[in-house]
Motif scaffolding. Structure first.
Motif, short mmCIF file in Angstrom:
data_model
loop_
_atom_site.label_atom_id
_atom_site.label_comp_id
_atom_site.label_asym_id
_atom_site.label_seq_id
_atom_site.Cartn_x
_atom_site.Cartn_y
_atom_site.Cartn_z
N LYS A 1 -11.49 -48.79 54.57
CA LYS A 1 -10.35 -49.48 55.19
C LYS A 1 -9.81 -48.70 56.39
N THR A 2 -9.52 -47.43 56.14
CA THR A 2 -8.93 -46.62 57.20
C THR A 2 -9.93 -46.41 58.34
N ASP B 1 -2.56 -51.04 57.56
CA ASP B 1 -3.41 -50.31 56.62
C ASP B 1 -2.49 -49.64 55.61
#
Ligand code: GDP
Ligand code: MG
Length: 374
Positions: free
Chosen positions: A96-97, A136
């Motif tokens: 995700k990051t 995020d």
């Protein structure tokens, strides 16, 4: 014991402060408007004045104002397309990051990091002149927590699934959170650069979770991505913009701003730094804000990515902001008001409410007889 301030009492009952002060003096108590009066005293005063204390009224005043701001209908002519707000969800370490970093890298000049310890990051990225705002979160707890507090900031969820791992327990949780939120899900089949991964496996697992890939005749868009090589990132942005077109996310930049606090902290001399996302309206330097039990006037705003100062921020824009008196909580909604006193009072009454299990809902009718028995 339910203490209540003289101010709250007078506002709730509509009795002039001077009259209450006179009554208190009559009972041998010297008080002022900031004095705290307990429930029993409040009842005595009410009894003496033959009042029905509706302590709910105070809260209602606040609620009415905030509700009217929340529910103000926008004129069709004022509505413009706004950027979709996209949240990355998925199992830890699925990328995700990294995906967000890669997206920023290819689209925006990377500026210095924002002035806040970024547990929750939020950036606006541009693609062919169109903006997408990404959030995020460290885990889907933050997503769920905000939703639970009525602060649903997400328009579209990107479910990040590492192609080598496939669907994992936290992926399953993320799917149920996104479904509960009723937001469209786009799957990023990440780490597609890895040798020997079989995308069919993850896609079959998706089907078992009622997410049938569009290439198999379903309605879930699956984009093969790699945060490492940059593969599929353009396609991911295009897919998100297509979903956004279908949903026509719109907002009214000409109304007073409202939105959500993602994160905030006290930073020594700099004061409170809060990361907010404007959901509707335009937020400007100098605006009067109430956010949870904090309030203040916007002193400065900066772009969350470049840290460049901003004079104003329109719908779907994340900003770092200074000027609030105390850090609001993650998920607290914010509203722009026209009166600083009102902002202070609303913030104080919320603070008070959270401290005392809330006086709201207490409606007491006491008679003069009760008073005499005491
Ligand atoms: P998060 O926990 O979902 O935010 O995952 P991270 O972005 O922190 O990534 C976890 C690990 O996977 C890191 O070591 C990344 O370098 C690696 N990673 C992320 N995306 C990719 C990818 O597309 N391909 C490969 N090979 N590694 C990736
Ligand atoms: Mg991460």
């Amino acid at each position: 014991e339910l203490p209540c301030s003289m101010r709250d009492f007078c506002e709730a009952t509509g009795v002039p402060v001077a009259q209450v002060l006179r009554f208190m003096m009559g009972m041998g108590v010297m008080a002022n408007i900031n004095a705290t009066i307990d429930q029993q005293t409040a009842e005595l005063i009410a009894a003496d004045m033959d009042l029905t204390i509706d302590l709910k009224a105070h809260e209602t005043l606040e609620d009415e104002l905030i509700t009217s701001l929340e529910e103000a209908e926008d004129e069709e002519a004022d509505l413009v397309t706004r950027a979709p707000i996209v949240t990355f969800l998925g199992h830890v370490d699925h990328g995700k990051t990294s995906l967000l970093d890669a997206l920023i890298g290819i689209n925006v000049v990377k500026g210095e990091a924002g002035g806040i310890t970024q547990h929750i990051r939020a950036y606006t990225v541009e693609k062919d002149g169109r903006a997408v705002t990404f959030v995020d979160t460290p885990g889907h707890e933050a997503f769920t927590e905000m939703r639970a507090r009525g602060a649903n900031v997400t328009d579209i969820a990107v479910l990040v699934v590492a192609a080598d791992d496939g669907i994992m327990p936290q992926t399953e949780e993320a799917i149920s959170h996104a479904k509960a939120a009723g937001v469209p899900i786009v799957v990023a089949l990440n780490k597609s650069d890895l040798e020997g991964v079989d995308p069919m496996r993850a896609m079959t697992q998706m089907t078992e979770h009622q997410l049938t890939p569009s290439e198999w005749g379903g309605d879930t868009e699956v984009v093969r991505t790699s945060a490492t090589t940059g593969m599929g990132l353009d396609e991911l942005l295009e897919t998100l913009l297509t979903v956004a077109d279908l949903h026509e996310y719109r907002a009214n930049p000409s109304r007073k701003a409202l939105g959500v606090c993602l994160e905030a902290e006290q930073q020594g001399d700099r004061g409170v730094i809060a990361k907010l996302v404007v959901q509707n309206g335009t937020l400007r330097v100098g605006d009067i804000l109430v956010c949870g039990s904090s309030h203040g006037r916007v002193r400065a705003m900066t772009d969350t990515l470049t840290n460049a100062p901003l004079q104003e921020a329109g719908p779907s824009t994340p900003v770092n902001l200074t000027g609030l008196d105390i850090p609001p909580g993650a998920g607290d909604r914010f509203h722009v008001l026209s009166d600083i006193t009102q902002a202070r009072e609303i913030a104080a009454s919320r603070e008070h409410g959270s401290r005392t299990e809330s006086l709201s809902g207490v409606t007491t009718k006491v008679s003069f007889e009760t008073f005499q028995e005491l």
